[in-house]
Design an enzyme around this catalytic site. Sequence first.
Site, PDB file in Angstrom:
ATOM      1  N   CYS A   1       0.600  -1.122  -0.039  1.00 17.74           N
ATOM      2  CA  CYS A   1      -0.276   0.014  -0.070  1.00 17.74           C
ATOM      3  C   CYS A   1       0.654   1.306  -0.007  1.00 17.74           C
ATOM      4  O   CYS A   1       0.272   2.400   0.095  1.00 17.74           O
ATOM      5  CB  CYS A   1      -0.908  -0.063   1.276  1.00 17.74           C
ATOM      6  SG  CYS A   1      -1.811  -1.393   1.023  1.00 17.74           S
TER       7      CYS A   1
ATOM      8  N   HIS B   1      -3.213   8.164   5.677  1.00 20.37           N
ATOM      9  CA  HIS B   1      -3.505   6.679   5.183  1.00 20.37           C
ATOM     10  C   HIS B   1      -5.051   6.174   5.550  1.00 20.37           C
ATOM     11  O   HIS B   1      -5.531   5.849   4.779  1.00 20.37           O
ATOM     12  CB  HIS B   1      -2.611   5.822   5.648  1.00 20.37           C
ATOM     13  CG  HIS B   1      -2.670   4.253   5.177  1.00 20.37           C
ATOM     14  ND1 HIS B   1      -2.392   4.208   3.831  1.00 20.37           N
ATOM     15  CD2 HIS B   1      -2.821   3.141   5.770  1.00 20.37           C
ATOM     16  CE1 HIS B   1      -2.612   2.933   3.525  1.00 20.37           C
ATOM     17  NE2 HIS B   1      -2.613   2.125   4.522  1.00 20.37           N
TER      18      HIS B   1
ATOM     19  N   GLU C   1      -1.886   5.567  13.489  1.00 18.58           N
ATOM     20  CA  GLU C   1      -1.546   6.771  12.643  1.00 18.58           C
ATOM     21  C   GLU C   1      -1.887   8.002  13.474  1.00 18.58           C
ATOM     22  O   GLU C   1      -1.196   8.891  13.313  1.00 18.58           O
ATOM     23  CB  GLU C   1      -2.531   6.777  11.372  1.00 18.58           C
ATOM     24  CG  GLU C   1      -1.761   7.809  10.408  1.00 18.58           C
ATOM     25  CD  GLU C   1      -2.472   7.613   9.025  1.00 18.58           C
ATOM     26  OE1 GLU C   1      -3.446   6.844   8.786  1.00 18.58           O
ATOM     27  OE2 GLU C   1      -1.904   8.426   8.114  1.00 18.58           O
TER      28      GLU C   1
ATOM     29  N   LYS D   1     -10.327   7.801   1.791  1.00 17.25           N
ATOM     30  CA  LYS D   1     -10.444   6.468   1.237  1.00 17.25           C
ATOM     31  C   LYS D   1     -12.130   6.165   1.335  1.00 17.25           C
ATOM     32  O   LYS D   1     -12.795   5.489   0.792  1.00 17.25           O
ATOM     33  CB  LYS D   1      -9.738   5.552   2.136  1.00 17.25           C
ATOM     34  CG  LYS D   1      -8.343   5.294   1.736  1.00 17.25           C
ATOM     35  CD  LYS D   1      -7.612   4.410   2.484  1.00 17.25           C
ATOM     36  CE  LYS D   1      -6.335   3.864   1.776  1.00 17.25           C
ATOM     37  NZ  LYS D   1      -5.413   5.200   1.965  1.00 17.25           N
TER      38      LYS D   1
ATOM     39  N   HIS E   1      -9.794   2.052  -0.679  1.00 18.61           N
ATOM     40  CA  HIS E   1      -8.265   1.939  -0.567  1.00 18.61           C
ATOM     41  C   HIS E   1      -7.744   1.196  -1.698  1.00 18.61           C
ATOM     42  O   HIS E   1      -7.935  -0.035  -2.185  1.00 18.61           O
ATOM     43  CB  HIS E   1      -8.027   0.919   0.715  1.00 18.61           C
ATOM     44  CG  HIS E   1      -6.585   0.806   1.078  1.00 18.61           C
ATOM     45  ND1 HIS E   1      -5.627   1.441   0.234  1.00 18.61           N
ATOM     46  CD2 HIS E   1      -5.894   0.298   2.148  1.00 18.61           C
ATOM     47  CE1 HIS E   1      -4.284   1.100   0.834  1.00 18.61           C
ATOM     48  NE2 HIS E   1      -4.541   0.537   2.034  1.00 18.61           N
TER      49      HIS E   1
ATOM     50  N   PHE F   1       1.747  -3.347   4.246  1.00 12.48           N
ATOM     51  CA  PHE F   1       2.078  -4.640   4.585  1.00 12.48           C
ATOM     52  C   PHE F   1       3.866  -4.624   4.611  1.00 12.48           C
ATOM     53  O   PHE F   1       4.333  -3.823   3.882  1.00 12.48           O
ATOM     54  CB  PHE F   1       1.680  -5.769   3.801  1.00 12.48           C
ATOM     55  CG  PHE F   1       0.495  -6.304   3.904  1.00 12.48           C
ATOM     56  CD1 PHE F   1      -0.478  -5.571   4.926  1.00 12.48           C
ATOM     57  CD2 PHE F   1       0.001  -7.163   3.291  1.00 12.48           C
ATOM     58  CE1 PHE F   1      -1.910  -6.200   4.947  1.00 12.48           C
ATOM     59  CE2 PHE F   1      -1.155  -7.799   3.249  1.00 12.48           C
ATOM     60  CZ  PHE F   1      -2.153  -7.221   4.177  1.00 12.48           C
TER      61      PHE F   1
END
Lengths: 213, 373
Positions: free
Chosen positions: B143, B269, B280, B298, B303, B361
Amino acid sequence: MADAIADAASEHLRLDRVPTVFGSAHGETAVMAELLDQMLEQGGSMSPISFASSVHNAASGYLSIATGNRGFTTSIAAGHDTVASCLIEAFGLIYGADGEAGETGVTDCLVVVGDQEEPARLVPEDGQNPLLAAAIHVRRSGTESALASITLPTLPELSTAAPFEPRDNFSDHTCVGALRLIDAIVNRRAGVLRLDGGHGSGWATELRLQEHR
Amino acid sequence: MGQHQTAVLAALSSGTSMLSGSPDALPFATFCGEVRTPLEALPPHLARYDTRIARFLSHLLLALEADLARTRERWRSSRIGIFLGTSTAGIRNTEMAWRHLRATGRRPDDYSFTTQHAFDAILVVAREMSGFAGPAFVASTACTSGAKVLGSAKRLIELGVIDAAIVGGVDTLCELTLRGFHALGALSAGPCRPFAADRDGISIGEGGALMLVERTGEPRARLLAVGESSDAHHISAPHPDGIGAQSAMASALHQAGVAATDIGHVNAHGTGTALNDQAEARAIRAVLGSAVPVVSTKGFCGHMLGAAGAMEAVLAMLSLEHGWVPKSIGADPLDSELGINVVQARSTITARYALSNSLAFGGNNTSVLLGAP
């Protein structure tokens, strides 16, 4: 890849600190094949660990976790130009004006490239790569302990690359450039090296040997 | 969110979510940001590369053509790079091929791993369509992919290897990622609701965004820094305190010499999972304080995984350009324990700097620092 990293490790390499550039043309294809089978065989339920390990940057992430390295890492793919692209990224990291380490600047970088056999069901047998991984520790020029120095990879029209002459059974492999580079360093052969086996764009680097080793 | 900037801006301004029920038949409920408009086929000489992801890329390249033409005049083609982020590459086609294989025992005649699945297939398309011949690679760090390439382009321009680059990300919806995130328990059954008190997961989106980064030109924004770090914590979960996100943001500020107080907004994010948003938020509080406006876009498009970093950098740039930040869709009722200033309604901004965060990830983190020209 783990074996390749261990082989590249020297007394100068701090795996908990060194920025890493991983390269693979195809990434975790075996895990992907496993997930595709799970998708169709088990009513679609999937192993969450396998899914998380299917990303292209799985090796990059696992190395960071295993060594506690909280610095820069990336994972790159560019077909037969993967090795050259990783070295270009490494040059950018080490010599790009700002550098990830800010005030101190990045002085070295571990380049790790690898590809495994593509799933047989997807790729005809004659088009498959054998498993191959290699790692190269790249440091800022002027490092006394370096085995050799390389120039920033350049394109064919800008370089004087010697005609490619296959010397092994890996000439079709996406990572052959790294093998060739290591072979030339170990066997003390200076000169211009193509970083692909003839199927890429023809990126080349000039290898100069450091005399003191 | 729209095929062109006008439509994207209209959606952002009105706070209209594009998320809807999943296009694939799945044994669980989920919402997706699906591109529904028909996509033009690739030019005939690229027919072998004609996949959904390549069509996204082709659409974006054609939309950027006026700018690419100017760049072609300005710089030598060998000094213009192509850096693309993707997580899925062409796996959508491989899924179809796999089904066919299992049903018939044969690969479909029209399937090619090299031109449809492989990560570099989109590089071939971009090279052919743009005529640019400089360094070209895909970054695939899940991502953060679409943001990582901004760092690569910036460093290589600074190094003097290139003068310009096409940079961005593309990703497609596919069953493997939907089922994978479901297996992780990270997928919401409804539209994702980043920063909401009762948020319950992500919605996956597809599409892409491209930017043209140049040494000099007619900038709509300045790419000031890309902070990049690792959590060294877990392959699929963020460090609870967001320490990697903290160091990515701090590094971006440090590289550019910009003070935390000068940041006018953060395109977070903000995936809508309990863990991500909490980690975050802690990171934003630690580096920037609790007053800086924070938006997750998002809720608009989902996403976009490998394309998210590029898409959100573009949305942050649009905010700088137009002087307003969109509403963070779905954040009501807000999780007050997060302690950050989530944008609840379209708001005017005057500050000249913005950060766009992406977390991935592998514990991979990026924070892109953009400045008004």
